[in-house]
Every structure is written in C-alpha cells, then in structure tokens.
Design an enzyme around this catalytic site. Structure first.
Site, PDB file in Angstrom:
ATOM      1  N   GLY A 142       0.813  -1.223   0.000  1.00 37.51           N
ATOM      2  CA  GLY A 142       0.000   0.000   0.000  1.00 37.51           C
ATOM      3  C   GLY A 142       0.840   1.264   0.000  1.00 37.51           C
ATOM      4  N   CYS A 143       1.890   1.264   0.795  1.00 37.33           N
ATOM      5  CA  CYS A 143       2.753   2.438   0.888  1.00 37.33           C
ATOM      6  C   CYS A 143       3.515   2.671  -0.413  1.00 37.33           C
ATOM      7  CB  CYS A 143       3.718   2.283   2.061  1.00 37.33           C
ATOM      8  SG  CYS A 143       2.860   2.126   3.651  1.00 37.33           S
TER       9      CYS A 143
END
Length: 162
Positions: A45-46
């Site tokens: 996600g990051c």
C-alpha cells in the site's frame, strides 16, 4: 484524528529526509503542502501510494503544491525505497515518532487480533499560510493521489478568486 482538525495551523517540524539534509514544513510557506503519513517503506500500500504521488508530482507542482511523505522509517530505508521505485517526492524520516504523535496518526492498530502501534494512513492538505484545509483519514490508496490533486486544484482556484 485526535490532535488536528481542518482550520488549525499545522504544527511545524524539521526532520531528516531522503537524499540527506532536512525538511521543514515552514520552509514551504507560500506554497500548499500535501503531507501524507504512511506506515512503512516498501510495503504494497505504501509503495502504491508513493508511486501515485510521484507520478502526479509535476501536476501538483503546477498547482502550486509540494508533496512530503512521512513515516517512522530511517533515512537509509527511505533512500533505498526511493531508489528502488524511482520516487521523487520528499520522504521525511520520523524515527523518534515525534511528528506522528503530534499529528495524532500514531495509533493502536489490530491485525488478525494482534494489537500493535502504527501509523494510520492519513493525508493533509496544508495551504500556503500553514492552515490545514483538508484531512483524509484512514486513506484507501486507489485513486487517492488523484483525489488530493483535484482538491489542490480547487483550493488554488478558490484562493485565486474570481
């Protein structure tokens, strides 16, 4: 977010950054700042979020905004992360967790019933005067950078006046 609300002055900070040196929120007075808090370098996600903001960096700049990503990772990890994914946004290292605590994004989380402390994915749009104009809490990554860009453009239009 317990510590910050729209309309408040964003607390200033100075942190080490990728590539060496430091970054301060106050050094960008006169420009809008997109400050995105993310949990950890090189996680799915990051990574997706950082790549999305990097891909739109020129559009943000054209709208008068700078982008700062902030996590508790070290500068060394940020440098490796930026190089691996060709990231060009500023990555601030908050290893002491002072800024994530000040902004109220260091929270208790739960994964498979296990409780732990971590960064809640949060984005702030801070205007040229240092005022928080928009907060996005518990961010979902798909389409987020585009939504933030649209808001930055709307802010620029509103501030320009008729």
């Amino acid at each position: 977010m317990a510590n910050l609300t729209e309309g408040m002055i964003a607390p200033d900070f100075t942190l080490p950054r990728d590539g060496g040196g430091t970054v301060s929120l106050s050094q960008f007075r006169g420009k809008a700042v997109v400050l995105f808090f993310y949990p950890k370098d090189d996680t799915s996600g990051c990574t997706a979020e950082s790549i999305a903001f990097t891909g739109l960096k020129d559009d943000f700049a054209a709208a008068g905004a700078v982008i700062i990503g902030l996590s508790p990772d070290s500068v060394k990890k940020h440098d490796k992360f930026a190089k691996k994914y060709d990231l060009s946004v500023i990555l601030a290292a908050d290893e002491e967790k002072a800024v994530v605590n000040t902004y109220g994004v260091w929270v208790e989380k739960s994964l498979y019933g296990r409780k732990y402390m971590g960064v809640e994915r949060t984005t702030l749009l801070i205007d040229a005067e240092g005022v928080v104009r928009r907060l996005w809490e518990k961010v979902k990554v798909p389409g987020h950078a585009e939504e933030v860009l649209a808001t930055v453009k709307d802010l620029a239009k509103a501030d320009a006046g008729p």
